[in-house]
Motif scaffolding. Structure first.
Motif, short mmCIF file in Angstrom:
data_model
loop_
_atom_site.label_atom_id
_atom_site.label_comp_id
_atom_site.label_asym_id
_atom_site.label_seq_id
_atom_site.Cartn_x
_atom_site.Cartn_y
_atom_site.Cartn_z
N ASN A 1 -27.44 -31.93 0.87
CA ASN A 1 -27.05 -33.33 1.07
C ASN A 1 -25.71 -33.57 0.41
N LEU A 2 -24.78 -34.18 1.15
CA LEU A 2 -23.43 -34.44 0.66
C LEU A 2 -23.22 -35.94 0.52
N GLU A 3 -22.55 -36.33 -0.56
CA GLU A 3 -22.19 -37.73 -0.76
C GLU A 3 -20.81 -37.76 -1.40
N ILE A 4 -19.89 -38.46 -0.78
CA ILE A 4 -18.51 -38.51 -1.27
C ILE A 4 -18.29 -39.84 -1.98
N THR A 5 -17.87 -39.75 -3.25
CA THR A 5 -17.46 -40.94 -3.99
C THR A 5 -15.93 -40.94 -4.06
N ASP A 6 -15.34 -41.76 -4.89
CA ASP A 6 -13.89 -41.88 -4.93
C ASP A 6 -13.18 -40.58 -5.32
N THR B 1 -26.61 -32.24 -3.45
CA THR B 1 -28.00 -32.12 -3.88
C THR B 1 -28.75 -31.26 -2.88
N THR B 2 -29.70 -30.50 -3.38
CA THR B 2 -30.48 -29.63 -2.49
C THR B 2 -31.57 -30.44 -1.80
N ILE B 3 -32.09 -29.89 -0.73
CA ILE B 3 -33.17 -30.54 0.01
C ILE B 3 -34.51 -30.22 -0.64
N ASP B 4 -34.65 -29.02 -1.18
CA ASP B 4 -35.89 -28.58 -1.81
C ASP B 4 -35.56 -28.05 -3.21
N GLN B 5 -36.58 -27.66 -3.98
CA GLN B 5 -36.36 -27.15 -5.33
C GLN B 5 -36.84 -25.71 -5.45
N ARG B 6 -36.25 -24.83 -4.66
CA ARG B 6 -36.58 -23.42 -4.76
C ARG B 6 -35.35 -22.65 -5.22
N LYS B 7 -35.57 -21.40 -5.61
CA LYS B 7 -34.48 -20.56 -6.08
C LYS B 7 -33.42 -20.37 -4.99
N LYS B 8 -33.86 -20.24 -3.76
CA LYS B 8 -32.97 -20.06 -2.62
C LYS B 8 -32.05 -21.29 -2.46
N ASP B 9 -32.60 -22.48 -2.65
CA ASP B 9 -31.81 -23.70 -2.52
C ASP B 9 -30.76 -23.82 -3.63
N TYR B 10 -31.08 -23.31 -4.80
CA TYR B 10 -30.13 -23.29 -5.92
C TYR B 10 -28.92 -22.43 -5.55
N ALA B 11 -29.16 -21.29 -4.92
CA ALA B 11 -28.06 -20.40 -4.50
C ALA B 11 -27.23 -21.04 -3.38
N ILE B 12 -27.89 -21.71 -2.45
CA ILE B 12 -27.18 -22.37 -1.35
C ILE B 12 -26.31 -23.51 -1.89
N LEU B 13 -26.80 -24.22 -2.88
CA LEU B 13 -26.05 -25.32 -3.49
C LEU B 13 -24.72 -24.81 -4.06
N HIS B 14 -24.78 -23.69 -4.78
CA HIS B 14 -23.56 -23.15 -5.40
C HIS B 14 -22.64 -22.51 -4.37
N ALA B 15 -23.17 -22.00 -3.27
CA ALA B 15 -22.32 -21.49 -2.19
C ALA B 15 -21.55 -22.64 -1.55
N ALA B 16 -22.22 -23.76 -1.32
CA ALA B 16 -21.56 -24.93 -0.75
C ALA B 16 -20.51 -25.48 -1.70
N ARG B 17 -20.81 -25.47 -3.00
CA ARG B 17 -19.87 -25.96 -4.00
C ARG B 17 -18.59 -25.12 -4.00
N SER B 18 -18.73 -23.80 -3.98
CA SER B 18 -17.54 -22.95 -4.01
C SER B 18 -16.77 -23.02 -2.69
N LEU B 19 -17.45 -23.27 -1.58
CA LEU B 19 -16.79 -23.44 -0.30
C LEU B 19 -15.87 -24.67 -0.33
N ILE B 20 -16.37 -25.77 -0.84
CA ILE B 20 -15.58 -27.00 -0.95
C ILE B 20 -14.43 -26.80 -1.95
N ARG B 21 -14.72 -26.17 -3.06
CA ARG B 21 -13.70 -25.95 -4.09
C ARG B 21 -12.56 -25.06 -3.57
N ASN B 22 -12.90 -23.99 -2.82
CA ASN B 22 -11.87 -23.09 -2.27
C ASN B 22 -11.00 -23.79 -1.23
N ILE B 23 -11.60 -24.64 -0.40
CA ILE B 23 -10.80 -25.36 0.60
C ILE B 23 -9.85 -26.33 -0.08
#
Length: 185
Positions: free
Chosen positions: A47-52, A58-80
């Motif tokens: 889930n993405l939410e843009i503030t100022d 935030t992840t959709i579920d609370q599993r180990k796999k979702d934790y990894a996906i969260l950080h992959a999405a974070r680094s994707l946005i940071r690299n762009i």
């Protein structure tokens, strides 16, 4: 789950100065000093939410796999965001023993001619907004989106892979030798 455990399934990315991000459903559009690009998060369950000045993830579920996906999405946005400010460069070297290899760019294609004396040229596609500049023995790839540049470099390297021969002897090909931040001319 405790609140400290739930906090690890949330993350935020600071939006650097000079970059603006807009959201339309699952599509994020990035605009910066070096250009404009977009990234789809349709297949990334976050889930993405843009503030100022931040992007909240935030992840959709609370599993180990979702934790990894969260950080992959974070680094994707940071690299762009980082790429829209500084850019990226990959330098590749054309290596040949006997037959001189020629690299040309025509539209969105990279054409590799005379590879191991072959008469038919090998073609590969340029991904995204990557600029490919052949300079003698070097091929320089520059752009704003790291994933596009590295995929273009991988496509070029794979097109010049030697098959059915000993790769320790037949070293012909085009190989990446330098990857760095910033755009070289």
């Amino acid at each position: 789950m405790s609140t400290s455990q739930l906090e690890k399934f949330q993350d935020e990315v600071e939006i650097p100065e000079g970059v603006t991000i807009t959201q339309k459903k699952h599509m994020l559009t990035f605009v910066g000093p070096l250009g404009k690009t977009h990234q789809s998060f349709r297949k990334i369950p976050v889930n993405l939410e843009i503030t100022d000045s931040k992007v909240l993830l935030t992840t959709i579920d609370q599993r180990k796999k979702d934790y990894a996906i969260l950080h992959a999405a974070r680094s994707l946005i940071r690299n762009i965001c980082e790429g829209l400010i500084t850019g990226y460069t990959i330098k590749m070297k054309v290596v040949f023993a006997h037959f001189p290899i020629t690299v040309k760019v025509e539209g969105k294609d990279v054409i590799i001619e005379n590879f191991q004396g072959e008469r038919a040229p090998r073609k590969t596609v340029i991904v995204g907004n990557t600029k490919v500049i052949p300079k003698g023995e070097d091929v320089i790839l520059t752009g704003e989106v790291w994933t596009d540049i590295t995929q273009t470099a991988a496509n070029i390297e794979l097109k010049t892979k030697v098959k059915n021969k000993d790769h320790r002897v037949f070293l012909d090909g085009i190989y990446a030798f330098e990857k760095k931040k910033g755009i070289d001319k």
